[in-house]
Design a protein around this motif. Structure first.
Motif, PDB file in Angstrom:
ATOM      1  N   ILE A  89       0.878  -1.164   0.000  1.00 55.93           N
ATOM      2  CA  ILE A  89       0.000   0.000   0.000  1.00 55.93           C
ATOM      3  C   ILE A  89       0.912   1.209   0.000  1.00 55.93           C
ATOM      4  O   ILE A  89       1.856   1.288   0.796  1.00 55.93           O
ATOM      5  N   GLN A  90       0.648   2.158  -0.894  1.00 58.98           N
ATOM      6  CA  GLN A  90       1.568   3.278  -1.078  1.00 58.98           C
ATOM      7  C   GLN A  90       0.802   4.587  -1.213  1.00 58.98           C
ATOM      8  O   GLN A  90      -0.288   4.624  -1.775  1.00 58.98           O
ATOM      9  N   ARG A  91       1.406   5.649  -0.687  1.00 60.18           N
ATOM     10  CA  ARG A  91       0.865   6.993  -0.858  1.00 60.18           C
ATOM     11  C   ARG A  91       2.018   7.977  -0.833  1.00 60.18           C
ATOM     12  O   ARG A  91       3.134   7.641  -0.429  1.00 60.18           O
ATOM     13  N   ASP A  92       1.749   9.222  -1.222  1.00 57.75           N
ATOM     14  CA  ASP A  92       2.782  10.254  -1.178  1.00 57.75           C
ATOM     15  C   ASP A  92       3.186  10.543   0.266  1.00 57.75           C
ATOM     16  O   ASP A  92       2.426  10.276   1.201  1.00 57.75           O
ATOM     17  N   LEU A  93       4.364  11.127   0.439  1.00 59.99           N
ATOM     18  CA  LEU A  93       4.821  11.554   1.758  1.00 59.99           C
ATOM     19  C   LEU A  93       4.001  12.768   2.203  1.00 59.99           C
ATOM     20  O   LEU A  93       3.464  13.502   1.371  1.00 59.99           O
ATOM     21  N   PRO A  94       3.910  13.011   3.516  1.00 56.40           N
ATOM     22  CA  PRO A  94       3.190  14.205   3.999  1.00 56.40           C
ATOM     23  C   PRO A  94       3.850  15.479   3.463  1.00 56.40           C
ATOM     24  O   PRO A  94       5.042  15.487   3.149  1.00 56.40           O
ATOM     25  N   LEU A  95       3.064  16.543   3.368  1.00 58.63           N
ATOM     26  CA  LEU A  95       3.645  17.833   3.010  1.00 58.63           C
ATOM     27  C   LEU A  95       4.750  18.145   4.008  1.00 58.63           C
ATOM     28  O   LEU A  95       4.594  17.957   5.212  1.00 58.63           O
ATOM     29  N   HIS A  96       5.866  18.646   3.502  1.00 64.97           N
ATOM     30  CA  HIS A  96       7.041  18.769   4.353  1.00 64.97           C
ATOM     31  C   HIS A  96       7.072  20.080   5.145  1.00 64.97           C
ATOM     32  O   HIS A  96       7.269  20.085   6.350  1.00 64.97           O
ATOM     33  N   PHE A  97       6.897  21.208   4.484  1.00 70.80           N
ATOM     34  CA  PHE A  97       7.100  22.513   5.107  1.00 70.80           C
ATOM     35  C   PHE A  97       5.811  23.002   5.757  1.00 70.80           C
ATOM     36  O   PHE A  97       4.733  22.894   5.173  1.00 70.80           O
ATOM     37  N   PHE A  98       5.899  23.548   6.958  1.00 72.49           N
ATOM     38  CA  PHE A  98       4.687  23.934   7.686  1.00 72.49           C
ATOM     39  C   PHE A  98       3.878  25.000   6.957  1.00 72.49           C
ATOM     40  O   PHE A  98       2.667  25.049   7.089  1.00 72.49           O
ATOM     41  N   MET A  99       4.526  25.857   6.169  1.00 71.79           N
ATOM     42  CA  MET A  99       3.771  26.865   5.411  1.00 71.79           C
ATOM     43  C   MET A  99       2.908  26.194   4.340  1.00 71.79           C
ATOM     44  O   MET A  99       1.846  26.696   3.993  1.00 71.79           O
ATOM     45  N   ASP A 100       3.364  25.078   3.798  1.00 74.03           N
ATOM     46  CA  ASP A 100       2.557  24.325   2.833  1.00 74.03           C
ATOM     47  C   ASP A 100       1.402  23.619   3.530  1.00 74.03           C
ATOM     48  O   ASP A 100       0.305  23.522   2.993  1.00 74.03           O
ATOM     49  N   ARG A 101       1.660  23.142   4.714  1.00 75.30           N
ATOM     50  CA  ARG A 101       0.658  22.356   5.433  1.00 75.30           C
ATOM     51  C   ARG A 101      -0.451  23.206   6.031  1.00 75.30           C
ATOM     52  O   ARG A 101      -1.579  22.763   6.161  1.00 75.30           O
ATOM     53  N   TYR A 102      -0.125  24.414   6.442  1.00 74.42           N
ATOM     54  CA  TYR A 102      -1.082  25.207   7.209  1.00 74.42           C
ATOM     55  C   TYR A 102      -1.450  26.535   6.559  1.00 74.42           C
ATOM     56  O   TYR A 102      -1.940  27.432   7.239  1.00 74.42           O
TER      57      TYR A 102
END
Length: 169
Positions: A89-102
């Motif tokens: 089962i595979q998926r992309d990695l979480p968004l890395h930079f907090f500005m991208d995430r929030y």
């Protein structure tokens, strides 16, 4: 965030820490791995697990379990695709930079603040809400160094007379 999720203030903390990943930071008195137990005034017990390294990306999750249910807040991903095969089962990695995430959260926060100023409303997060995690962090540091639980009352300074009764606005 823990105070917001629990709906009460922290009364006591117990912090454990170690240098398990980056031995170079030890010479500066720093740690890279920690667990903090929080005892809230209403009796709720919480834990915060920290590590400076997650090889798969910036990992920030939250879970709250209670006698009537639970809530889970997971990492943000670039997309919602999960590929499942017989092998993996595979998926992309979480968004890395907090500005991208929030980004959306920051925009909402700024919009709400401007609305409070323009409409002369009270801000939902007060100066006391900003102060509380600082006191928690000071208690956690003391706990780590002394190897014992620390009540926030041990490290919290008395409120100056001119601030008694202030609502934090």
């Amino acid at each position: 965030m823990a105070r917001f999720l629990v709906g009460d203030d922290v009364e006591e903390v117990y912090a454990l820490g170690a240098v398990n990943i980056d031995k170079e930071i030890e010479e500066y008195g720093d740690i890279d791995t920690s667990v903090i137990s929080l005892k809230f005034k209403n009796g709720v017990i919480g834990t915060i697990d920290n590590s400076r390294r997650a090889v798969y990306g910036y990992d920030q999750r939250c879970e709250v379990f209670g006698s009537k249910g639970s809530v889970s807040i997971n990492n943000n991903y670039p997309n919602s695709a999960v590929v499942s095969t017989a092998e993996k089962i595979q998926r992309d990695l979480p968004l890395h930079f907090f500005m991208d995430r929030y980004t959306e959260s920051f925009v909402t926060e700024l919009r709400d603040f401007v609305d409070c100023v323009v409409e002369d409303k009270k801000v939902p997060v007060t100066g006391w809400d900003g102060r509380a995690p600082v006191v928690i962090a000071i208690a956690a540091k003391k706990s780590y160094h002394e190897g014992r639980p620390v009540k926030l009352s041990e490290v919290d300074l008395p409120i100056p007379e001119e601030l008694v009764g202030w609502d934090g606005q």
